[in-house]
Design a protein around this motif. Structure first.
Motif, PDB file in Angstrom:
ATOM      1  N   ALA A  73     -18.088 -56.494 -19.449  1.00 15.86           N
ATOM      2  CA  ALA A  73     -18.689 -55.250 -19.935  1.00 15.86           C
ATOM      3  C   ALA A  73     -19.888 -55.538 -20.833  1.00 15.86           C
ATOM      4  N   ALA A  74     -19.766 -56.548 -21.691  1.00 11.28           N
ATOM      5  CA  ALA A  74     -20.882 -56.904 -22.568  1.00 11.28           C
ATOM      6  C   ALA A  74     -22.074 -57.424 -21.761  1.00 11.28           C
ATOM      7  N   ALA A  75     -21.810 -58.223 -20.725  1.00  8.53           N
ATOM      8  CA  ALA A  75     -22.896 -58.726 -19.885  1.00  8.53           C
ATOM      9  C   ALA A  75     -23.593 -57.584 -19.157  1.00  8.53           C
ATOM     10  N   LEU A  76     -22.829 -56.637 -18.659  1.00 12.83           N
ATOM     11  CA  LEU A  76     -23.431 -55.488 -17.970  1.00 12.83           C
ATOM     12  C   LEU A  76     -24.256 -54.642 -18.931  1.00 12.83           C
ATOM     13  N   GLN A  77     -23.774 -54.451 -20.156  1.00 16.23           N
ATOM     14  CA  GLN A  77     -24.538 -53.693 -21.147  1.00 16.23           C
ATOM     15  C   GLN A  77     -25.839 -54.419 -21.504  1.00 16.23           C
ATOM     16  N   LEU A  78     -25.765 -55.735 -21.627  1.00 14.76           N
ATOM     17  CA  LEU A  78     -26.966 -56.514 -21.920  1.00 14.76           C
ATOM     18  C   LEU A  78     -27.986 -56.408 -20.789  1.00 14.76           C
ATOM     19  N   MET A  79     -27.520 -56.509 -19.550  1.00 17.90           N
ATOM     20  CA  MET A  79     -28.429 -56.377 -18.412  1.00 17.90           C
ATOM     21  C   MET A  79     -29.042 -54.987 -18.353  1.00 17.90           C
ATOM     22  N   ASP A  80     -28.250 -53.966 -18.648  1.00 15.16           N
ATOM     23  CA  ASP A  80     -28.754 -52.595 -18.657  1.00 15.16           C
ATOM     24  C   ASP A  80     -29.815 -52.433 -19.736  1.00 15.16           C
ATOM     25  N   TRP A  81     -29.584 -52.999 -20.905  1.00 17.40           N
ATOM     26  CA  TRP A  81     -30.554 -52.918 -21.998  1.00 17.40           C
ATOM     27  C   TRP A  81     -31.861 -53.622 -21.617  1.00 17.40           C
ATOM     28  N   ILE A  82     -31.740 -54.789 -20.994  1.00 16.56           N
ATOM     29  CA  ILE A  82     -32.936 -55.531 -20.586  1.00 16.56           C
ATOM     30  C   ILE A  82     -33.732 -54.753 -19.555  1.00 16.56           C
ATOM     31  N   VAL A  83     -33.060 -54.194 -18.563  1.00 12.62           N
ATOM     32  CA  VAL A  83     -33.748 -53.433 -17.517  1.00 12.62           C
ATOM     33  C   VAL A  83     -34.437 -52.206 -18.108  1.00 12.62           C
TER      34      VAL A  83
END
Length: 75
Positions: free
Chosen positions: A59-69
């Protein structure tokens, strides 16, 4: 008056996930304690926490990727 329906949906989804996880946690530990005693309840709690650690990392990795995008798409 403007409503943020996406924000409302996101907060509702988060609350449902947290509530469901708490219900599963309490039910599993409670049943283990009731049927097998407090030592089994502690063991069940440790197993559930160990099972939630990879889910939290994902979940943290997905949130980080979403923030980057979002950051690079809008800026």
């Amino acid at each position: 008056m403007r409503r943020d329906l996406r924000g409302y949906a996101a907060s509702t989804q988060f609350r449902l996930i947290v509530g469901g996880a708490l219900m599963v946690l309490l039910a599993a530990v409670g049943f283990a304690a009731f049927f097998y005693g407090p030592a089994a309840a502690v063991s069940a709690l440790l197993c559930l926490v160990a099972a939630l650690v990879p889910i939290g990392f994902i979940a943290a990795a997905l949130q980080l990727m979403d923030w980057i995008v979002r950051r690079y798409r809008n800026g």
